[in-house]
Design a protein around this motif. Structure first.
Motif, PDB file in Angstrom:
ATOM      1  N   TYR A 322      39.697  49.067  47.048  1.00 31.93           N
ATOM      2  CA  TYR A 322      39.860  48.449  45.728  1.00 31.93           C
ATOM      3  C   TYR A 322      40.208  47.045  45.983  1.00 31.93           C
ATOM      4  O   TYR A 322      41.270  46.511  46.237  1.00 31.93           O
ATOM      5  N   PRO A 323      39.056  46.307  46.201  1.00 30.89           N
ATOM      6  CA  PRO A 323      39.298  44.812  46.374  1.00 30.89           C
ATOM      7  C   PRO A 323      39.939  44.048  45.394  1.00 30.89           C
ATOM      8  O   PRO A 323      40.103  44.531  44.158  1.00 30.89           O
ATOM      9  N   ARG A 324      40.848  42.905  45.955  1.00 31.73           N
ATOM     10  CA  ARG A 324      41.501  42.371  44.741  1.00 31.73           C
ATOM     11  C   ARG A 324      40.643  41.624  43.951  1.00 31.73           C
ATOM     12  O   ARG A 324      39.848  40.820  44.238  1.00 31.73           O
ATOM     13  N   LYS A 325      41.095  41.662  42.575  1.00 33.88           N
ATOM     14  CA  LYS A 325      40.260  40.867  41.537  1.00 33.88           C
ATOM     15  C   LYS A 325      41.016  39.434  41.086  1.00 33.88           C
ATOM     16  O   LYS A 325      40.125  38.873  40.667  1.00 33.88           O
ATOM     17  N   ALA A 326      42.254  39.288  41.389  1.00 35.91           N
ATOM     18  CA  ALA A 326      42.732  37.950  41.073  1.00 35.91           C
ATOM     19  C   ALA A 326      43.743  37.754  42.017  1.00 35.91           C
ATOM     20  O   ALA A 326      44.387  38.706  42.760  1.00 35.91           O
ATOM     21  N   SER A 327      44.446  36.611  42.013  1.00 38.59           N
ATOM     22  CA  SER A 327      45.583  36.126  42.902  1.00 38.59           C
ATOM     23  C   SER A 327      46.916  36.350  42.327  1.00 38.59           C
ATOM     24  O   SER A 327      46.858  36.674  41.018  1.00 38.59           O
ATOM     25  N   ILE A 328      47.899  36.739  43.028  1.00 36.53           N
ATOM     26  CA  ILE A 328      49.052  37.193  42.588  1.00 36.53           C
ATOM     27  C   ILE A 328      49.948  35.824  42.393  1.00 36.53           C
ATOM     28  O   ILE A 328      51.216  35.970  41.688  1.00 36.53           O
ATOM     29  N   LEU A 329      49.736  34.695  42.616  1.00 41.12           N
ATOM     30  CA  LEU A 329      50.552  33.640  42.475  1.00 41.12           C
ATOM     31  C   LEU A 329      50.840  33.366  40.926  1.00 41.12           C
ATOM     32  O   LEU A 329      50.035  33.265  40.342  1.00 41.12           O
ATOM     33  N   SER A 330      52.142  32.996  40.811  1.00 41.83           N
ATOM     34  CA  SER A 330      52.595  32.562  39.588  1.00 41.83           C
ATOM     35  C   SER A 330      52.184  33.861  38.594  1.00 41.83           C
ATOM     36  O   SER A 330      52.354  33.421  37.358  1.00 41.83           O
TER      37      SER A 330
END
Length: 493
Positions: A322-330
């Motif tokens: 399950y590759p990450r689709k977006a950053s977790i920042l903010s």
């Protein structure tokens, strides 16, 4: 009575008014006298050349108005005297040329001063005088008095603000006392001109101590807001924080300052900005919110850096599948918790990315935690992890499932994530409300739940009616037949 010719000449020569003869000396001084009398006779013509504006007056170095009769006579006389003295020393010949102008001349006597030629052309008085052999130069003329007013800095606050609005030259340095400076600020505020207010505030910032300036701005809300905006524009964060500390009675201003983090795109700079806001005197609830925001962003930066490196290395199966689709920042706290339950389930409580650590740090309620974790683990089809969320032990050590959100909500979440029927039946069967249980069982086709419920209720007729809805010869049909043939059950109907 007859007189001799010498006596007659003496009589004419000694008269108050000389008669005109061709024998008179035609020197420069005699022409000057004739010119003076001519000028006096044409005074009305000369006055037409005066300036229309009485306020504009040209003067010579001696203080006499340039262009006046006395100035013209003196200038011509001074030139004539020097010429006459030179001629007397050299015994000049007598010039018998008549002093009156000839008819074929293009200039009349009056044109010498009026500047009007017989041909109809006009020239100014100064040009006529410039045609003389001895030309005189007047000093630079003074500007009108109204123009000099622009270069005088003796203005009151009202006049100064008006000139600032009109874009004229102004000076604020003359306002030296504190009272004069505050009057200038009040006048600028009353004008409702943001540029003028900002210009005056910059002057006050340079000429007053920050303690006095902050104190005076506290009672002037409009000027205070302009000053806060100015400090934000120039990026003077240190002075802005000091100002907000002193005006701590206005919590809205500090909240406005806190909202400035929305305009900062870089996460590291945003974290530093939030750290500076921690020292502001917020209300207790707002202070806790700002603290949580800073802690969350700081933790997100750490998690993002570690997960990005782990994903790049390819050492984690969860990131491969399950590759990450977006950053977790903010991201919000609930999104961060979901991310943690999805990628970091089962980690030790001491790590920043642990779901349990996040729940404890940010004081997340049990209901919110269960809902978020259930959604994350159901998305991964981790049904054993789902069971572990609701498993509890009583004081005797027996395991039992308990849900703070109600099992009917658990069933809805599991169904949205395509949970198998067996998993759904387990949680539908845990619903206490009979009608709700049967309704959800029928909706999700949990036949065993419906059959067992009618059996426990001893509802023979309902069980017979439901048998018609199942397929003939199916396991459910055989189970209903077996229950109906059980003689130990005492049916209600």
């Amino acid at each position: 009575m007859t007189r001799s010719k010498p006596d007659e000449d003496d009589y004419w020569n000694s008269s108050k008014f000389k008669a005109f003869t061709f024998d008179d000396e035609d020197d420069e001084f005699s022409r000057l006298k004739e010119s003076k009398r001519a000028v006096n006779s044409i005074r009305s013509l000369v006055e037409e050349e005066e300036y229309e504006d009485d306020d504009v007056q040209k003067v010579s170095w001696s203080g006499e108005p340039i262009g006046s009769i006395s100035w013209s006579v003196k200038e011509t006389a001074s030139s004539s005297r020097s010429t006459a003295e030179a001629k007397d020393q050299a015994f000049p010949k007598i010039n018998t040329t008549p002093s009156l102008p000839k008819n074929n001349s293009v200039y009349s006597l009056s044109s010498l001063f009026k500047g009007k030629a017989k041909t109809g052309s006009f020239q100014s008085f100064s040009e006529s005088v410039g045609d003389l052999s001895s030309r005189n130069y007047a000093p630079e003329l003074r500007k009108p008095k109204l123009e000099y007013k622009d270069y005088v800095s003796d203005w009151n606050p009202e006049e100064t603000v008006r000139r600032m609005q009109q874009g004229k030259a102004f000076s604020l340095e003359k306002f030296r006392s504190l009272q004069d400076k505050l009057l200038l600020l009040d006048e600028a505020v009353s004008a409702y001109d943001g540029n003028v207010i900002t210009a005056v505030l910059i002057f006050l910032k340079k000429s007053l101590s920050k303690e006095i300036l902050f104190r005076e701005l506290t009672s002037r809300e409009l000027a205070l807001r302009h000053y806060i905006h100015y400090l934000k524009e120039v990026g003077d964060q240190r002075l802005l924080v000091e100002l907000l500390r002193q005006v701590s009675d206005d919590n809205d201003i500090m909240l406005m300052q806190y909202k400035e983090h929305l305009n900062i795109k870089d996460e590291n700079r945003q974290r530093d900005f939030l750290k500076s806001c921690l020292s502001l005197p917020f209300s207790p609830d707002d202070a806790a919110h700002v603290q949580d925001h800073y802690t969350l962003l700081e933790r997100q930066i750490i998690i993002e850096a570690n997960d990005k490196a782990t994903e790049s290395s390819g050492q984690s199966d969860i990131f491969k599948k399950y590759p990450r689709k977006a950053s977790i920042l903010s991201m919000p706290i609930i999104t961060t918790l979901y991310y943690s339950c999805f990628y970091h389930h089962g980690e030790a409580d001491g790590t920043f990315s642990s779901p349990a650590n996040i729940r404890k740090t940010f004081r997340i309620s049990e209901k919110q935690f269960i809902l978020t974790a259930l959604g994350a683990r159901a998305k991964l089809k981790a049904w054993f992890d789902v069971d572990a969320l609701f498993a509890t032990k009583n004081w005797l050590g027996y395991k039992k499932k308990r849900s703070p959100i109600g099992f009917h909500r658990v069933v809805d979440i599991l169904q949205k994530n395509n949970a198998p029927v067996q998993v759904l039946q387990d949680y539908v069967n845990l619903i206490d409300d009979t009608e709700l249980k049967i309704s959800l069982a029928q909706k999700h086709k949990c036949h065993d739940v419906i059959i067992n419920t009618y059996r426990d209720l001893k509802e023979r007729q309902h069980l017979i009616d439901y048998r018609k809805k199942v397929e003939v010869g199916s396991p459910e049909d055989r189970k209903i037949e077996e229950i109906l043939n059980n003689t130990q059950i005492r049916w209600k109907n």
